[in-house]
Scaffold this motif. Sequence first.
Motif, PDB file in Angstrom:
ATOM      1  N   ARG A 127       0.800  -1.095   0.069  1.00  0.00           N
ATOM      2  CA  ARG A 127      -0.003  -0.161   0.073  1.00  0.00           C
ATOM      3  C   ARG A 127       0.702   1.248  -0.059  1.00  0.00           C
ATOM      4  NH1 ARG A 127      -4.905   0.990   1.405  1.00  0.00           N
ATOM      5  NH2 ARG A 127      -4.472   2.424  -0.735  1.00  0.00           N
ATOM      6  N   PRO A 128       0.525   2.178  -0.842  1.00  0.00           N
ATOM      7  CA  PRO A 128       1.215   3.373  -0.669  1.00  0.00           C
ATOM      8  C   PRO A 128       1.095   4.099   0.764  1.00  0.00           C
ATOM      9  CG  PRO A 128      -0.600   3.381  -2.333  1.00  0.00           C
ATOM     10  CD  PRO A 128      -0.515   2.333  -1.754  1.00  0.00           C
ATOM     11  N   ILE A 129       1.976   4.921   1.226  1.00  0.00           N
ATOM     12  CA  ILE A 129       1.815   5.456   2.436  1.00  0.00           C
ATOM     13  C   ILE A 129       0.268   6.284   2.427  1.00  0.00           C
ATOM     14  CG2 ILE A 129       4.060   5.208   3.048  1.00  0.00           C
ATOM     15  CD1 ILE A 129       4.301   8.259   2.712  1.00  0.00           C
ATOM     16  N   HIS A 130      -0.349   6.161   3.795  1.00  0.00           N
ATOM     17  CA  HIS A 130      -1.624   6.834   3.591  1.00  0.00           C
ATOM     18  C   HIS A 130      -2.237   7.061   5.011  1.00  0.00           C
ATOM     19  CE1 HIS A 130      -2.442   2.576   3.676  1.00  0.00           C
ATOM     20  NE2 HIS A 130      -3.472   2.877   4.491  1.00  0.00           N
ATOM     21  N   ILE A 131      -3.116   7.820   5.198  1.00  0.00           N
ATOM     22  CA  ILE A 131      -3.740   8.311   6.348  1.00  0.00           C
ATOM     23  C   ILE A 131      -5.361   8.206   6.157  1.00  0.00           C
ATOM     24  CG2 ILE A 131      -4.317   9.857   8.401  1.00  0.00           C
ATOM     25  CD1 ILE A 131      -1.412  11.029   7.839  1.00  0.00           C
ATOM     26  N   HIS A 132      -5.937   7.116   6.947  1.00  0.00           N
ATOM     27  CA  HIS A 132      -7.477   7.177   6.713  1.00  0.00           C
ATOM     28  C   HIS A 132      -7.826   8.171   7.504  1.00  0.00           C
ATOM     29  CE1 HIS A 132      -7.320   3.003   5.659  1.00  0.00           C
ATOM     30  NE2 HIS A 132      -6.148   2.700   6.141  1.00  0.00           N
ATOM     31  N   PHE A 133      -9.200   8.768   6.709  1.00  0.00           N
ATOM     32  CA  PHE A 133      -9.910   9.820   7.252  1.00  0.00           C
ATOM     33  C   PHE A 133     -11.624   9.361   7.231  1.00  0.00           C
ATOM     34  CE2 PHE A 133      -7.778  14.126   7.256  1.00  0.00           C
ATOM     35  CZ  PHE A 133      -6.635  13.614   7.084  1.00  0.00           C
ATOM     36  N   GLY A 134     -11.999   9.738   8.319  1.00  0.00           N
ATOM     37  CA  GLY A 134     -13.717   9.495   8.457  1.00  0.00           C
ATOM     38  C   GLY A 134     -14.058  11.083   8.691  1.00  0.00           C
ATOM     39  N   LEU A 135     -15.138  11.581   7.901  1.00  0.00           N
ATOM     40  CA  LEU A 135     -16.064  12.634   8.400  1.00  0.00           C
ATOM     41  C   LEU A 135     -17.328  12.665   8.314  1.00  0.00           C
ATOM     42  CD1 LEU A 135     -13.411  13.389   5.859  1.00  0.00           C
ATOM     43  CD2 LEU A 135     -13.792  15.683   6.572  1.00  0.00           C
TER      44      LEU A 135
END
Lengths: 234, 179
Positions: free
Chosen positions: A153-161
């Motif tokens: 996986r590419p580096i990422h941050i999960h966001f929930g809004l």
Amino acid sequence: MADPIPYRPLAEGSQPPYDLPAYGSTHARHPKAAPLRIPQTLTEVSAPRFAPTWYAPHEDLSTVDGKAALGERIIVAGRVLDENGRPVPDAMVEIWQANAAGRYHHPRDQHDAPLDPNFLGRGRVFTDAEGNYRFTTVKPGAYPWRNHWNAWRPIHIHFGLHGAGFAQRLVTQMYFPGDPLLDLDPIYQGSGDAEARSRLVAAFDLQVTQPEWALGYRFDIVLRGRAATPFENA
Amino acid sequence: MMHATASQTAGPYWHMIDFPEWADLLRADGPNAGAAGERIVLAGRITDGTGAAVSDAMVELWQADPEGRYDAGFHGFGRCATDLQGGFRFTTLKPGAVPGPGNSTQAPHIVISIFARGLMRALVTRAYFAGDVLLAQDPILALVPEARRDTLIARPAGNGEWRLDIRLQGEGETVFLDV
């Protein structure tokens, strides 16, 4: 009672499909029937309000009990707007991510990379009146997954809004500019047209960067906007 | 006009933002402590197209208060992680009827959203309550092909519990809603 003004239908190409053959986990989980379009009612245009009283903000992921997490400290900031360009105030933004070594603080993550006792990898922030949010964390690491041979996986941050309407609810991922894994990732590559994908990539931003402290990235997020006037969306 | 940011899967590790107590909307130290109404449990099991349990899903609930209002102080939000059998279980108050398009009335219902690995976007459905007299005139249910309406109707299981199983794909596939 007047009918509520609905949110516009999502634009063609702006969203991924449910059925994404290159992403194996979609095979048995995507519905075969297309979701049934319904008119938005009070149910879909209302939304829970998340008061910080009940949902305590947690804006600094980079320390635990005052001890610094390992890795490159970064600041992530941006604005939450709707499709009409209006800020979305008081949106609750939830964040979760892997540590700098590419390991989640999660029992099901068995990747052979070290856990960091000073990094739990979850946060919660609220947008201000102009839709601005900001948090401090460490840059996550890439990690392997078993979707296909040598998949990372590419580096990422999960966001929930959570915005002002149920129809605005969004769970997404923020990626980092210049990551060579983006070209190889079926999740990122399956996420709508080129413009839609580019919106998922944060920008390095010297204005967000804090001297002698941390690099800054800007990630603006757009939630659905309401139509100017009521219209039939069934 | 701008376009909405693309949805992405919540992935298998979303539990880092799981707070199991959120599945109980009536928890003693929560925003609805002491709220009056008919206490119910909404429970079910989520399975995929092979019949396997979906054991890593994030299930969210959104509903009106017992009077059918969304803005009168009841915090109609819950979140629950599915267990190893794909099960979810919420404790809440039974919602009231809600105004629908035009002069219509929507039967009491709870919105259920499912996020998970393999779901690039949330799946949204509704739980109605079997036996409710308003079901026959519900304007949303009327849009659902009759043969599939049952997939949106929770059944009483005794002691205030209502059950609605959710099938993501294949035979008996739940009707999901594009809102």
